[in-house]
Design a protein around this motif. Structure first.
Motif, short mmCIF file in Angstrom:
data_model
loop_
_atom_site.label_atom_id
_atom_site.label_comp_id
_atom_site.label_asym_id
_atom_site.label_seq_id
_atom_site.Cartn_x
_atom_site.Cartn_y
_atom_site.Cartn_z
N GLU A 31 121.74 10.90 13.21
CA GLU A 31 122.92 11.75 12.98
C GLU A 31 122.70 12.67 11.80
O GLU A 31 123.06 13.85 11.82
CB GLU A 31 124.13 10.86 12.75
N ALA A 32 122.09 12.12 10.71
CA ALA A 32 121.85 12.94 9.53
C ALA A 32 120.87 14.06 9.83
O ALA A 32 121.00 15.18 9.33
CB ALA A 32 121.32 12.07 8.39
N GLY A 33 119.87 13.75 10.67
CA GLY A 33 118.88 14.77 10.98
C GLY A 33 119.45 15.95 11.74
O GLY A 33 118.90 17.04 11.70
N LYS A 34 120.56 15.75 12.47
CA LYS A 34 121.16 16.82 13.24
C LYS A 34 122.13 17.68 12.43
O LYS A 34 122.55 18.74 12.88
CB LYS A 34 121.91 16.23 14.44
N ALA A 35 122.51 17.20 11.26
CA ALA A 35 123.54 17.90 10.49
C ALA A 35 123.01 19.23 9.96
O ALA A 35 121.87 19.33 9.49
CB ALA A 35 124.00 17.02 9.33
N ALA A 36 123.83 20.26 10.03
CA ALA A 36 123.45 21.57 9.52
C ALA A 36 123.57 21.58 8.00
O ALA A 36 124.40 20.88 7.44
CB ALA A 36 124.36 22.64 10.13
N PRO A 37 122.74 22.39 7.33
CA PRO A 37 122.85 22.49 5.87
C PRO A 37 124.24 22.97 5.47
O PRO A 37 124.83 23.85 6.11
CB PRO A 37 121.79 23.54 5.51
N PRO A 38 124.83 22.40 4.43
CA PRO A 38 126.17 22.80 4.00
C PRO A 38 126.21 24.27 3.57
O PRO A 38 125.21 24.82 3.11
CB PRO A 38 126.44 21.87 2.82
N ALA A 39 127.38 24.86 3.69
CA ALA A 39 127.55 26.27 3.36
C ALA A 39 127.32 26.54 1.87
O ALA A 39 126.97 27.66 1.49
CB ALA A 39 128.95 26.72 3.76
N SER A 40 127.51 25.54 1.01
CA SER A 40 127.39 25.74 -0.43
C SER A 40 125.95 25.80 -0.93
O SER A 40 125.71 26.09 -2.10
CB SER A 40 128.12 24.62 -1.17
N THR A 41 124.98 25.52 -0.05
CA THR A 41 123.59 25.46 -0.48
C THR A 41 123.12 26.79 -1.08
O THR A 41 122.45 26.81 -2.13
CB THR A 41 122.67 25.08 0.70
N LYS A 42 123.45 27.89 -0.44
CA LYS A 42 123.00 29.19 -0.93
C LYS A 42 123.57 29.48 -2.31
O LYS A 42 122.85 29.94 -3.21
CB LYS A 42 123.42 30.29 0.06
N ALA A 43 124.86 29.21 -2.50
CA ALA A 43 125.48 29.45 -3.82
C ALA A 43 124.86 28.53 -4.87
O ALA A 43 124.66 28.94 -6.02
CB ALA A 43 126.98 29.22 -3.73
N ALA A 44 124.56 27.29 -4.50
CA ALA A 44 123.94 26.36 -5.44
C ALA A 44 122.57 26.86 -5.86
O ALA A 44 122.20 26.79 -7.05
CB ALA A 44 123.84 24.97 -4.81
N ARG A 45 121.82 27.37 -4.91
CA ARG A 45 120.49 27.89 -5.23
C ARG A 45 120.59 29.05 -6.22
O ARG A 45 119.83 29.14 -7.20
CB ARG A 45 119.79 28.35 -3.95
N GLY A 46 121.55 29.94 -5.98
CA GLY A 46 121.72 31.07 -6.89
C GLY A 46 122.17 30.64 -8.27
O GLY A 46 121.72 31.19 -9.29
N ALA A 47 123.07 29.67 -8.33
CA ALA A 47 123.57 29.20 -9.62
C ALA A 47 122.48 28.51 -10.42
O ALA A 47 122.39 28.66 -11.65
CB ALA A 47 124.75 28.25 -9.40
N VAL A 48 121.63 27.74 -9.75
CA VAL A 48 120.52 27.09 -10.44
C VAL A 48 119.52 28.14 -10.93
O VAL A 48 118.98 28.03 -12.03
CB VAL A 48 119.84 26.06 -9.52
N GLU A 49 119.28 29.15 -10.12
CA GLU A 49 118.35 30.20 -10.54
C GLU A 49 118.86 30.89 -11.80
O GLU A 49 118.06 31.28 -12.67
CB GLU A 49 118.18 31.23 -9.41
N ALA A 50 120.17 31.01 -11.93
CA ALA A 50 120.75 31.67 -13.11
C ALA A 50 120.51 30.87 -14.38
O ALA A 50 120.48 31.44 -15.47
CB ALA A 50 122.24 31.89 -12.90
N CYS A 51 120.38 29.56 -14.26
CA CYS A 51 120.12 28.74 -15.45
C CYS A 51 118.75 28.07 -15.39
O CYS A 51 118.52 27.06 -16.05
CB CYS A 51 121.23 27.71 -15.66
N ARG A 52 117.87 28.65 -14.62
CA ARG A 52 116.52 28.11 -14.43
C ARG A 52 115.79 27.92 -15.76
O ARG A 52 115.16 26.88 -16.01
CB ARG A 52 115.72 29.04 -13.52
N ASP A 53 115.85 28.93 -16.62
CA ASP A 53 115.13 28.84 -17.89
C ASP A 53 115.61 27.66 -18.73
O ASP A 53 114.80 26.96 -19.35
CB ASP A 53 115.28 30.14 -18.68
N ALA A 54 116.92 27.45 -18.76
CA ALA A 54 117.48 26.33 -19.54
C ALA A 54 117.03 24.99 -18.97
O ALA A 54 116.69 24.06 -19.71
CB ALA A 54 119.00 26.41 -19.55
N ILE A 55 117.01 24.88 -17.64
CA ILE A 55 116.59 23.63 -17.00
C ILE A 55 115.14 23.32 -17.37
O ILE A 55 114.80 22.19 -17.74
CB ILE A 55 116.75 23.72 -15.47
N LEU A 56 114.27 24.32 -17.28
CA LEU A 56 112.87 24.09 -17.58
C LEU A 56 112.63 23.86 -19.07
O LEU A 56 111.72 23.11 -19.43
CB LEU A 56 112.03 25.27 -17.07
#
Length: 515
Positions: A31-56
């Motif tokens: 069932e998990a394998g069939k689930a589509a990626p959540p809609a928030s994934t793209k926004a999460a990726r962008g938000a992490v990219e914005a603080c990428r330097d701090a994370i590293l």
């Protein structure tokens, strides 16, 4: 973490990988394998990219400044510096009596959900290593190093909190994000003290991850645990001239070990007993008047651990009578078992499926060189996400267990070390200081920021997670495994107690100075 955290996720996922494909084909995994990626994934990726330097910065600086449990002055300040810069308020420092623990918080609007993150940042003795695929002293020599990957773990968790803040601000959603600086996971974890103090009680959910040789999540259950220290007191005498005048504390400790061995036939398969002799005298021609044993007791839950602990106490007391010695039994620390949360695990897996596990040729070469040095098959780094793992019990323990008894808690693993490499080894330290570790911190931040956003904005998801939590925990109250009256872990450097609470000298500091 207590000592057990080192193999919790690694061992469980390794077990799952060894299953035949038919075993993986559970309804949960399918069932998990069939689930589509959540809609928030793209926004999460962008938000992490914005603080990428701090994370590293967090990951690399903590890696370059490894500190043992309860000594994490620099490491905790690195997290605090980045959180302040990102707009978080430091709600407490020296939290729950632990100078290197903290709680940071950000809120917006009225009401809303409350989501927590659990960064860790302590290192391990003897695992210092350069970011090279062979054993070479690291920035602080070989004495201390991040052989469990807490530099990456902490950066991912704190980075997720910073990214989630951006997502919340962009969307104008009310809510509270809380970051718990979880000092000393490798010894007496701060999470247990924080749970005792009720610091997770008002959360809607808590999220964390751990480095591993593979990427996956599932319905993992860990064991509850008690630590006992058993001290025997006897009477010294000349072992050659008049041994009959003495009473050997060492014989008490040795007979205790034999008694524990005789218990094993009658214990549940889920029970674990492991111990060391921490004192046994100094001179062979002197009957030892003192001896000590440290024993760890693990089982499925607190009830079963309590039952076995009672039996171990009876063995120690009986041995003392048999050897005409005195015995002191102390229980300085304990942990709850980890309660999985199916709702959170499913959502985490959906987000993980949307974040590719990708490596460059140079990263794979680095991993194979580590495996070659370690005399392991040169399989490189794992490149795929495991199917969602069904419910399973492990013999290991984690202080996240006490969090999971106070709020719905979601955990997962991400590949940051070569396949076949175990935690608490030099290749983990080496990889943690390279782009391999950087990818772990960034990718896990994306997953947790996305899951955190879903929880913040979806009341039904929160309600489902809470319902699963209540079903598994039951109606009984949380009871701390810590002994009554214990203020803080043992082994805090006296000078750090200056920072406890308000920063003034504490009662314990004065007591230490007067001895």
């Amino acid at each position: 973490m207590p000592a057990s955290r080192r193999s919790v996720i690694l061992g469980s996922l390794a077990t799952a990988v060894s299953w035949p494909l038919a075993g993986m084909g559970t309804a949960l995994a399918q069932e998990a394998g069939k689930a589509a990626p959540p809609a928030s994934t793209k926004a999460a990726r962008g938000a992490v990219e914005a603080c990428r330097d701090a994370i590293l910065r967090i990951s690399r600086e903590v890696w370059a400044n490894p500190e043992l449990s309860l000594h994490e002055e620099v490491s905790s300040e690195i997290h605090l510096r980045e959180l302040r810069a990102a707009g978080f308020t430091i709600a407490s420092q020296g939290t729950s009596g632990i100078p290197t623990a903290f709680v940071a918080e950000w809120s917006q609007g009225q009401g809303g959900a409350k989501i927590g993150f659990l960064p860790e940042y302590d290192a391990l003795p003897g695992l210092g290593n350069a970011a090279e695929p062979r054993q070479v002293p690291g920035p602080k020599g070989v004495g201390v190093g991040h052989g469990c990957g807490h530099n990456m773990l902490g950066a991912g968790c704190t980075g997720a909190a910073m990214a989630l803040r951006k997502m919340m601000m962009d969307g104008g959603h009310p809510g509270t994000i809380r970051v718990y600086g979880c000092a000393a996971e490798e010894t007496e974890g701060a999470k247990v003290y924080m749970a005792r103090d009720g610091l997770f009680d008002d959360l809607d959910a808590c999220l964390a991850w751990h480095p591993a040789p593979m990427t996956g999540t599932g319905m993992l259950r860990t064991a509850a645990m008690n630590l006992l220290r058993i001290r025997f007191r006897g009477r010294s005498a000349h072992a050659g001239v008049d041994p009959w005048e003495g009473r050997s504390a060492l014989k008490g400790a040795e007979m205790f070990g034999i008694g524990v061995q005789f218990m094993r036939e009658h214990l549940r398969p889920t029970t674990r007993l492991h111990y060391v002799y921490t004192d046994g005298g100094e001179a062979a021609n002197v009957v030892p008047d003192r001896a000590a044993v440290a024993i760890v007791i693990r089982d499925t839950n607190r009830k079963q651990v309590g039952e076995v602990t009672g039996w171990v106490r009876e063995v120690a007391e009986g041995v003392a009578r048999a050897t005409q010695t005195a015995v002191e039994i102390e229980q300085p620390f304990g942990l709850h078992d980890l309660l999985p949360n199916e709702v959170l695990v499913r959502r985490i897996h959906q987000h993980m499926s949307a974040v590719p596990v990708e490596w460059t040729a140079a990263e794979q070469d680095f991993a194979r060189a580590c495996q070659r040095e370690s005399k392991l098959p040169e399989a490189g780094l794992a490149t795929s996400l495991l199917p969602l793992l069904p419910e399973m019990q492990t013999g290991g323990s984690t202080d996240v267990g006490d969090v999971s008894y106070n709020t719905p808690t979601g955990l997962f693993a991400w590949a940051t070390m070569p396949a076949g490499v175990g935690l608490h080894t030099w290749p983990v330290t080496a990889c943690g200081g390279t782009s391999i570790g950087d990818k772990g911190s960034i990718n896990t931040a994306i997953v947790m920021a996305g899951v955190g956003y879903d929880l913040m904005t979806d009341p039904e998801l929160r309600a489902q997670a809470k319902a699963d939590f209540r079903k598994r925990r039951g109606d009984g109250p949380y009871v701390s495994p810590l002994p009554e009256g214990k203020k803080r872990p043992e082994g805090i450097p006296p000078r750090l107690l200056l920072r406890d609470g308000t920063g003034e000298l504490t009662d314990e500091f004065y007591e230490l100075g007067s001895r």
